[in-house]
Design a protein around this motif. Sequence first.
Motif, mmCIF file in Angstrom:
data_model
loop_
_atom_site.group_PDB
_atom_site.id
_atom_site.type_symbol
_atom_site.label_atom_id
_atom_site.label_comp_id
_atom_site.label_asym_id
_atom_site.label_seq_id
_atom_site.Cartn_x
_atom_site.Cartn_y
_atom_site.Cartn_z
ATOM 1 N N GLY A 186 35.960 76.265 66.298
ATOM 2 C CA GLY A 186 36.454 75.425 67.385
ATOM 3 C C GLY A 186 37.947 75.503 67.597
ATOM 4 O O GLY A 186 38.594 74.508 67.917
ATOM 5 N N VAL A 187 38.503 76.675 67.410
ATOM 6 C CA VAL A 187 39.935 76.842 67.673
ATOM 7 C C VAL A 187 40.176 76.602 69.165
ATOM 8 O O VAL A 187 39.528 77.232 70.008
ATOM 9 N N PRO A 188 41.079 75.685 69.491
ATOM 10 C CA PRO A 188 41.299 75.420 70.923
ATOM 11 C C PRO A 188 42.001 76.590 71.599
ATOM 12 O O PRO A 188 42.885 77.217 71.010
ATOM 13 N N ARG A 189 41.581 76.906 72.802
ATOM 14 C CA ARG A 189 42.215 78.022 73.518
ATOM 15 C C ARG A 189 43.546 77.599 74.132
ATOM 16 O O ARG A 189 44.424 78.441 74.325
ATOM 17 N N GLY A 190 43.669 76.341 74.459
ATOM 18 C CA GLY A 190 44.931 75.823 74.979
ATOM 19 C C GLY A 190 45.233 76.268 76.403
ATOM 20 O O GLY A 190 44.381 76.837 77.091
ATOM 21 N N GLU A 191 46.472 75.988 76.798
ATOM 22 C CA GLU A 191 46.905 76.350 78.152
ATOM 23 C C GLU A 191 48.016 77.371 78.048
ATOM 24 O O GLU A 191 48.977 77.187 77.292
ATOM 25 N N LEU A 192 47.874 78.441 78.813
ATOM 26 C CA LEU A 192 48.881 79.497 78.778
ATOM 27 C C LEU A 192 50.072 79.095 79.632
ATOM 28 O O LEU A 192 49.915 78.781 80.825
ATOM 29 N N PHE A 193 51.263 79.113 79.027
ATOM 30 C CA PHE A 193 52.510 78.740 79.715
ATOM 31 C C PHE A 193 52.377 77.376 80.381
ATOM 32 O O PHE A 193 53.054 77.088 81.372
ATOM 33 N N GLY A 194 51.478 76.533 79.841
ATOM 34 C CA GLY A 194 51.291 75.197 80.389
ATOM 35 C C GLY A 194 50.697 75.188 81.786
ATOM 36 O O GLY A 194 50.641 74.152 82.442
ATOM 37 N N VAL A 195 50.231 76.310 82.270
ATOM 38 C CA VAL A 195 49.719 76.378 83.646
ATOM 39 C C VAL A 195 48.245 76.778 83.673
ATOM 40 O O VAL A 195 47.415 76.091 84.290
ATOM 41 N N PHE A 196 47.941 77.877 82.963
ATOM 42 C CA PHE A 196 46.583 78.423 83.037
ATOM 43 C C PHE A 196 45.709 77.840 81.942
ATOM 44 O O PHE A 196 46.025 77.958 80.768
ATOM 45 N N ASP A 197 44.624 77.220 82.337
ATOM 46 C CA ASP A 197 43.706 76.652 81.361
ATOM 47 C C ASP A 197 42.767 77.744 80.854
ATOM 48 O O ASP A 197 41.901 78.222 81.586
ATOM 49 N N LEU A 198 42.975 78.136 79.606
ATOM 50 C CA LEU A 198 42.213 79.261 79.070
ATOM 51 C C LEU A 198 40.787 78.882 78.687
ATOM 52 O O LEU A 198 39.996 79.748 78.309
ATOM 53 N N ALA A 199 40.454 77.595 78.764
ATOM 54 C CA ALA A 199 39.066 77.204 78.508
ATOM 55 C C ALA A 199 38.150 77.861 79.546
ATOM 56 O O ALA A 199 36.966 78.094 79.285
ATOM 57 N N ASN A 200 38.701 78.158 80.691
ATOM 58 C CA ASN A 200 37.960 78.870 81.722
ATOM 59 C C ASN A 200 37.839 80.344 81.331
ATOM 60 O O ASN A 200 38.843 81.029 81.134
ATOM 61 N N ASN A 201 36.590 80.822 81.223
ATOM 62 C CA ASN A 201 36.369 82.191 80.768
ATOM 63 C C ASN A 201 37.027 83.235 81.660
ATOM 64 O O ASN A 201 37.515 84.249 81.180
ATOM 65 N N HIS A 202 37.028 83.009 82.943
ATOM 66 C CA HIS A 202 37.624 83.989 83.851
ATOM 67 C C HIS A 202 39.137 84.049 83.680
ATOM 68 O O HIS A 202 39.721 85.125 83.657
ATOM 69 N N THR A 203 39.753 82.889 83.543
ATOM 70 C CA THR A 203 41.201 82.861 83.329
ATOM 71 C C THR A 203 41.543 83.588 82.032
ATOM 72 O O THR A 203 42.451 84.419 81.986
ATOM 73 N N LEU A 204 40.768 83.239 80.986
ATOM 74 C CA LEU A 204 41.026 83.875 79.695
ATOM 75 C C LEU A 204 40.842 85.385 79.787
ATOM 76 O O LEU A 204 41.601 86.160 79.211
#
Lengths: 333, 277
Positions: free
Chosen positions: A155-173
């Motif tokens: 359950g390592v959190p993916r977090g938010e990239l540069f505080g903008v992109f929510d990496l929980a979204n598979n497409h964003t990641l």
Amino acid sequence: MAVLQQDHQAARAGSAPRRITPLGVLYLVLFLLGLLAPWVAYPVFLMKILCFALFASAFNLLLGFVGLLSFGHAAFLATGAYITGFLLAEYPGLSPALGIVAGTLGAVVLGTLFGALAIRRQGIYFAMITLALAQMMFFFFIQAPFTHGEDGLHGVPRGELFGVFDLANNHTLYYFVFAIFVAAFALIRRVVHSPFGQVLKAIRENEPRAISLGYHTDAYKLVAFVLSAGLAGLAGATKTLVFQLASLGDASWHMSGEVILMTLLGGVGTLLGPLVGSGLVIGLQHQLAQSALGDWVSVILGAIFVVCVLSFRSGIIGECQRWIARRQQREDK
Amino acid sequence: MPSPPIQGPRASGGASATAPILETRGLSKDFRGFTAVDDVNLQVQEGHIHALIGPNGAGKTTVFNLLTRFLPATRGEILYRGKSITRMKSHEIARLGLVRSFQISAVFSQMTVLENVRVALQRPQGTSFHFWKPERSLDSLNEQALHLLEQVGLRDDAHRVTASLPYGRKRALELATTLALEPTVMLLDEPTQGMGAEDVDRVVELIRVAARGRTVLMVEHNLSVVSRLCDRISVLARGRVLAEGDYASVSANPEVREAYLGSEAPESTADEHKEVS
């Protein structure tokens, strides 16, 4: 496929001004495919391929372009994975990019240490030392409290990239992982086609001769080893983000074996070989796991591997290159 | 871009009174009780082509390996221009200007002919660790490399993959690569080994030209090559120096003849055999 051969020729022609080569077109097509892929296939599956392609490319940098067979690359993958996993799990809110950078640097440090110990030996001895060191790391990861031993980090959190992109979204990641892969691939390509890469090739072809030309070959091999270890760590760190998991499987010798298989299958010493090899292995694992074959998957993969090695020794991409070279020779005549 | 002169300044007279450029004192090498090289004292004069001959197993290649520190010496000293290089590393010795070749042709076979020479030229540029620079940054060396290739008759093959060259041309390429370093002393280990008569003549000519202004120490089995090229000859047998001198005096030496006839006959053809006896 004629483009693969053109890569060599473009490199050889050297002084020719930059223009659009068929190889450039192939890379562009692959890039566009990479951008479109998550809308066609399952992003996590694609990211898995990209992570392993990166891992195999890092390994191939050492085997294919320096001639060093490391049997312990899992140690670097796992180090990257555990450091990134630990940091992101313990410090929620930490930028995932920083986590990945930390994991990569950890692998670089470990690579410097292992490299300094292993690089003096050659051939099978080099392979055995890297295997022994990697096994040592495996048992370290079992014992160390921060890895949670057999359980691993979940359950390592993916977090938010540069505080903008929510990496929980598979497409964003996916696009984040794709960017990492493209950057790392470009770096490897540059390393291979650099003044440094020329010396590496010379060492691979004939090390005593390279020494007699005044090159301190151990130093070059060490730099290559550290680069390879760092990139393997980057692959591990990225993988942690994708699966939100870092486990002992990453550190086991099976993993070191698997990356050898992927590289040989795709074509050792070719840039695209590891990508093709990992796509094939991961794809087969995926397909066969869904069938009713169960544990027979490993047997089937093993059989495929044996057939491939016996029938086309230089791997899929390697065979393509040879075929193109033969055809071009005939045309020249 | 100035090309390195294949023919440097002529060594001053080649007078034997001057201090030797390369010298060994009591050089020995033991392999677990077997003494391969035993108390060898060699003096190579600047500007000479100096041959090291002897029957198989005499320790000639071991001496080469000791001189270039591919093997550490058990005892003895190696002096280059009067300074000890006994404990230097192989690549450091190469940078001093003592460049060796190998018995089996030492080329980088999956690289192009041009790249082979260029990799020797690129080190002084100081960018050999720069993995972030493009290969194009080496293009400034191409002209110099082509010039060297021209001198060994390989210019037209510059863009071929080295593996596709016939054996004799690989040896010529090896020579061009060695010359790219502008060595002061060239150590050639059997430069004509495994060659047909035509190639031998070519290589002899190449060595003769390349040796102008340089010192050459060569291991050679082919005695006709030795007689044509060399100023001085040291005969090695069972790890020791048996005789030294010019070709006439060495070939007249009864001990040398016995060493050759007592073991295998000289490895080359029958008519070279006649030349010794």
